[in-house]
Design a protein around this motif. Structure first.
Motif, PDB file in Angstrom:
ATOM      1  N   LEU A  38       0.828  -1.203   0.000  1.00 16.63           N
ATOM      2  CA  LEU A  38       0.000   0.000   0.000  1.00 16.63           C
ATOM      3  C   LEU A  38       0.865   1.258   0.000  1.00 16.63           C
ATOM      4  CD1 LEU A  38      -2.817  -0.945   2.557  1.00 16.63           C
ATOM      5  CD2 LEU A  38      -3.049  -0.682   0.088  1.00 16.63           C
ATOM      6  N   GLY A  39       1.960   1.215   0.760  1.00 20.29           N
ATOM      7  CA  GLY A  39       2.841   2.368   0.812  1.00 20.29           C
ATOM      8  C   GLY A  39       3.436   2.691  -0.549  1.00 20.29           C
ATOM      9  N   VAL A  40       3.835   1.664  -1.277  1.00 19.30           N
ATOM     10  CA  VAL A  40       4.410   1.878  -2.611  1.00 19.30           C
ATOM     11  C   VAL A  40       3.378   2.509  -3.540  1.00 19.30           C
ATOM     12  CG1 VAL A  40       5.293   0.707  -4.657  1.00 19.30           C
ATOM     13  CG2 VAL A  40       6.136   0.052  -2.389  1.00 19.30           C
ATOM     14  N   VAL A  41       2.148   1.980  -3.516  1.00 20.24           N
ATOM     15  CA  VAL A  41       1.088   2.521  -4.377  1.00 20.24           C
ATOM     16  C   VAL A  41       0.799   3.977  -4.038  1.00 20.24           C
ATOM     17  CG1 VAL A  41      -1.365   2.349  -4.949  1.00 20.24           C
ATOM     18  CG2 VAL A  41       0.027   0.274  -4.798  1.00 20.24           C
ATOM     19  N   VAL A  42       0.679   4.270  -2.749  1.00 18.66           N
ATOM     20  CA  VAL A  42       0.350   5.629  -2.315  1.00 18.66           C
ATOM     21  C   VAL A  42       1.473   6.600  -2.689  1.00 18.66           C
ATOM     22  CG1 VAL A  42       0.038   7.088  -0.288  1.00 18.66           C
ATOM     23  CG2 VAL A  42      -1.218   4.938  -0.479  1.00 18.66           C
ATOM     24  N   LEU A  43       2.722   6.233  -2.433  1.00 21.86           N
ATOM     25  CA  LEU A  43       3.832   7.133  -2.730  1.00 21.86           C
ATOM     26  C   LEU A  43       3.987   7.350  -4.233  1.00 21.86           C
ATOM     27  CD1 LEU A  43       6.535   5.956  -0.164  1.00 21.86           C
ATOM     28  CD2 LEU A  43       5.155   8.037  -0.104  1.00 21.86           C
ATOM     29  N   ALA A  44       3.806   6.288  -5.012  1.00 20.36           N
ATOM     30  CA  ALA A  44       3.904   6.439  -6.463  1.00 20.36           C
ATOM     31  C   ALA A  44       2.840   7.397  -6.973  1.00 20.36           C
ATOM     32  CB  ALA A  44       3.773   5.070  -7.140  1.00 20.36           C
ATOM     33  N   ALA A  45       1.608   7.223  -6.481  1.00 18.87           N
ATOM     34  CA  ALA A  45       0.533   8.114  -6.914  1.00 18.87           C
ATOM     35  C   ALA A  45       0.759   9.538  -6.428  1.00 18.87           C
ATOM     36  CB  ALA A  45      -0.806   7.588  -6.395  1.00 18.87           C
ATOM     37  N   LEU A  46       1.299   9.678  -5.235  1.00 18.31           N
ATOM     38  CA  LEU A  46       1.450  10.997  -4.622  1.00 18.31           C
ATOM     39  C   LEU A  46       2.469  11.853  -5.348  1.00 18.31           C
ATOM     40  CD1 LEU A  46       0.640  12.807  -2.238  1.00 18.31           C
ATOM     41  CD2 LEU A  46       2.408  11.683  -0.874  1.00 18.31           C
ATOM     42  N   MET A 151      -4.920  19.219   1.518  1.00 11.79           N
ATOM     43  CA  MET A 151      -3.474  19.346   1.724  1.00 11.79           C
ATOM     44  C   MET A 151      -2.742  19.192   0.397  1.00 11.79           C
ATOM     45  SD  MET A 151      -2.456  17.391   5.264  1.00 11.79           S
ATOM     46  CE  MET A 151      -3.798  16.235   5.490  1.00 11.79           C
ATOM     47  N   LEU A 152      -3.187  18.238  -0.397  1.00 10.28           N
ATOM     48  CA  LEU A 152      -2.535  17.952  -1.676  1.00 10.28           C
ATOM     49  C   LEU A 152      -2.594  19.143  -2.621  1.00 10.28           C
ATOM     50  CD1 LEU A 152      -1.253  15.676  -3.474  1.00 10.28           C
ATOM     51  CD2 LEU A 152      -3.571  15.242  -4.302  1.00 10.28           C
ATOM     52  N   ALA A 153      -3.642  19.955  -2.532  1.00  7.28           N
ATOM     53  CA  ALA A 153      -3.836  21.063  -3.463  1.00  7.28           C
ATOM     54  C   ALA A 153      -2.810  22.174  -3.284  1.00  7.28           C
ATOM     55  CB  ALA A 153      -5.253  21.624  -3.304  1.00  7.28           C
ATOM     56  N   ALA A 154      -2.110  22.222  -2.162  1.00  5.61           N
ATOM     57  CA  ALA A 154      -1.088  23.252  -1.945  1.00  5.61           C
ATOM     58  C   ALA A 154       0.080  23.045  -2.900  1.00  5.61           C
ATOM     59  CB  ALA A 154      -0.613  23.209  -0.491  1.00  5.61           C
ATOM     60  N   ASP A 155       0.895  24.093  -3.055  1.00  5.76           N
ATOM     61  CA  ASP A 155       2.053  23.987  -3.942  1.00  5.76           C
ATOM     62  C   ASP A 155       2.988  22.863  -3.512  1.00  5.76           C
ATOM     63  OD1 ASP A 155       1.087  26.120  -5.389  1.00  5.76           O
ATOM     64  OD2 ASP A 155       2.259  27.616  -4.294  1.00  5.76           O
ATOM     65  N   ASP A 156       3.167  22.722  -2.210  1.00  4.06           N
ATOM     66  CA  ASP A 156       3.980  21.629  -1.682  1.00  4.06           C
ATOM     67  C   ASP A 156       3.092  20.497  -1.164  1.00  4.06           C
ATOM     68  OD1 ASP A 156       2.907  23.032   0.425  1.00  4.06           O
ATOM     69  OD2 ASP A 156       4.691  22.941   1.689  1.00  4.06           O
ATOM     70  N   GLY A 157       1.955  20.298  -1.847  1.00  2.26           N
ATOM     71  CA  GLY A 157       0.949  19.342  -1.404  1.00  2.26           C
ATOM     72  C   GLY A 157       1.460  17.929  -1.146  1.00  2.26           C
ATOM     73  N   TRP A 282      -4.114  19.233   8.591  1.00  3.47           N
ATOM     74  CA  TRP A 282      -4.392  20.304   7.611  1.00  3.47           C
ATOM     75  C   TRP A 282      -4.487  21.657   8.302  1.00  3.47           C
ATOM     76  CZ3 TRP A 282      -8.802  23.467   7.381  1.00  3.47           C
ATOM     77  CH2 TRP A 282      -8.878  24.299   6.254  1.00  3.47           C
ATOM     78  N   LEU A 283      -5.248  21.714   9.384  1.00  2.00           N
ATOM     79  CA  LEU A 283      -5.447  22.983  10.085  1.00  2.00           C
ATOM     80  C   LEU A 283      -4.139  23.523  10.659  1.00  2.00           C
ATOM     81  CD1 LEU A 283      -7.403  25.112  11.181  1.00  2.00           C
ATOM     82  CD2 LEU A 283      -7.735  23.668  13.191  1.00  2.00           C
ATOM     83  N   LEU A 284      -3.338  22.668  11.287  1.00  2.00           N
ATOM     84  CA  LEU A 284      -2.099  23.126  11.897  1.00  2.00           C
ATOM     85  C   LEU A 284      -1.075  23.544  10.833  1.00  2.00           C
ATOM     86  CD1 LEU A 284      -1.674  20.671  14.891  1.00  2.00           C
ATOM     87  CD2 LEU A 284      -2.312  23.101  14.946  1.00  2.00           C
ATOM     88  N   LEU A 285      -1.018  22.818   9.722  1.00  2.00           N
ATOM     89  CA  LEU A 285      -0.100  23.223   8.647  1.00  2.00           C
ATOM     90  C   LEU A 285      -0.503  24.580   8.059  1.00  2.00           C
ATOM     91  CD1 LEU A 285       0.569  19.859   6.781  1.00  2.00           C
ATOM     92  CD2 LEU A 285       2.179  21.177   8.157  1.00  2.00           C
ATOM     93  N   VAL A 286      -1.804  24.806   7.893  1.00  2.00           N
ATOM     94  CA  VAL A 286      -2.262  26.105   7.410  1.00  2.00           C
ATOM     95  C   VAL A 286      -1.902  27.206   8.408  1.00  2.00           C
ATOM     96  CG1 VAL A 286      -4.315  27.484   6.904  1.00  2.00           C
ATOM     97  CG2 VAL A 286      -4.106  25.190   5.948  1.00  2.00           C
ATOM     98  N   PHE A 288       0.573  27.159  10.588  1.00  2.00           N
ATOM     99  CA  PHE A 288       2.015  27.324  10.736  1.00  2.00           C
ATOM    100  C   PHE A 288       2.683  27.904   9.482  1.00  2.00           C
ATOM    101  CE2 PHE A 288       2.016  23.643  13.994  1.00  2.00           C
ATOM    102  CZ  PHE A 288       1.780  24.545  15.036  1.00  2.00           C
ATOM    103  N   VAL A 289       2.309  27.399   8.305  1.00  2.00           N
ATOM    104  CA  VAL A 289       3.034  27.787   7.080  1.00  2.00           C
ATOM    105  C   VAL A 289       2.101  28.320   5.983  1.00  2.00           C
ATOM    106  CG1 VAL A 289       4.969  26.239   7.531  1.00  2.00           C
ATOM    107  CG2 VAL A 289       3.014  25.409   6.214  1.00  2.00           C
ATOM    108  N   GLY A 290       0.808  28.455   6.253  1.00  3.70           N
ATOM    109  CA  GLY A 290      -0.118  28.971   5.263  1.00  3.70           C
ATOM    110  C   GLY A 290      -0.687  27.890   4.361  1.00  3.70           C
ATOM    111  N   LYS A 291      -1.606  28.277   3.500  1.00  2.85           N
ATOM    112  CA  LYS A 291      -2.283  27.318   2.622  1.00  2.85           C
ATOM    113  C   LYS A 291      -1.378  26.815   1.490  1.00  2.85           C
ATOM    114  CE  LYS A 291      -7.066  28.706   3.376  1.00  2.85           C
ATOM    115  NZ  LYS A 291      -8.338  29.135   2.743  1.00  2.85           N
ATOM    116  N   GLY A 292      -0.345  27.568   1.143  1.00  3.73           N
ATOM    117  CA  GLY A 292       0.583  27.116   0.123  1.00  3.73           C
ATOM    118  C   GLY A 292       0.096  27.348  -1.298  1.00  3.73           C
TER     119      GLY A 292
END
Length: 292
Positions: A38-46, A151-157, A282-286, A288-292
């Protein structure tokens, strides 16, 4: 006169039973193999195409709501309309990715309305029970999953999503390792007898260390002290999510939500700690570092 019979040899004292070895309670080989796959599939897609990862989330959501509604029907005779829930759940994830929180809320409202209307095509008996469970399922699985794609939609998603996944997995690993080795004080015995206070402390410690390293070296503009708070919050939310699904499974009197993943159970048995952790990270990253 016959000689007296020889005295019987003294019997050795009975040996105390050997202490039972601690068991992991699952097939570790299968669990590790499936987890790595599962980790391989998720990382490849990500890290290849964001849209592919959105598709992975959609598939997980649809399978998750199918598992949940199937168990509700089997154990409680609760008939949640699956088609509007699955279609609305998929639309919710896509809307969250394209339109953010506003899109997710609108899709959630429309999905709830579709569940209410769809159920009207059947007799009114248990209508309130069925639609209430349907709205709960819509919030519990697809709506919480929208925070992952937000989270994914940010520039560094991809990095944000990877931090979220790593913190949740590391928290679960810390709880399991420390609890299995040192756990003796039950955390919530009526809900999940296997969880211990020592395991919770292990989850918090592992996640805080990982959070500090990830925020300092992996997230642009992040600082180590923010990672400590992020790890603490992720460990607590992951534990609460695990306990929440355990509560549901105890109410349904089942061990796992499904059997699709050997050594793990079903998709919902892997999403239990991820879903409630997603909005927290998601909330804490926004913050701390903004929506991106």
């Amino acid at each position: 006169m016959p000689p007296p019979p020889p005295a019987s040899a003294p019997q050795p004292p009975p040996q105390p039973p050997a202490p039972a070895k601690k068991s992991a309670g699952r097939n570790l080989q299968a669990a590790i193999g499936v987890g790595v796959g599962l980790g391989v599939v998720v990382l490849a897609a990500l890290f290849i195409v964001k849209a592919v990862f959105v598709g992975v989330v959609v598939v997980a959501v649809v399978v998750g709501v199918w598992e949940l509604t199937s168990r509700l029907a089997e154990r409680k005779d609760i008939r949640v309309p699956l088609i509007p829930l699955a279609v609305g759940g998929a639309a919710m994830v896509v809307a969250g990715y394209l339109r953010g929180a506003d899109g997710a809320w609108v899709a959630m409202a429309l999905t709830s309305l579709a569940i209410l209307v769809w159920r009207m095509t059947e007799p009114p008996h248990d209508y309130l029970k069925d639609v209430t469970a349907g709205v709960f399922a819509a919030f519990y699985v697809p709506f919480l999953a929208t925070f992952v794609v937000m989270m994914l939609a940010a520039d560094d998603g991809p990095r944000r999503v990877l931090v979220f996944l790593l913190l949740t997995v590391i928290s679960d690993t810390g709880a399991y390792a420390v609890g299995w080795r040192f756990g003796s004080h039950k955390l919530a015995p009526r809900i999940s007898p296997g969880k211990t206070r020592e395991g919770l402390l292990g989850a918090i410690a592992f996640a805080m260390v990982a959070g500090a390293l990830l925020m300092e070296y992996f997230i642009d503009g992040g600082h180590w002290w923010q990672g400590l708070l992020l790890g603490l919050a992720a460990a607590v939310s992951a534990t609460l999510g695990d306990l929440g699904e355990s509560m549901i499974k105890r109410d349904l009197d089942i061990k796992d939500m499904g059997t699709l993943l050997p050594g793990h159970g079903g998709i919902m048995d892997r999403l239990d700690s991820l879903l409630p952790t997603a909005p927290v990270v998601w909330l804490l990253l926004v913050a701390f570092v903004g929506k991106g």
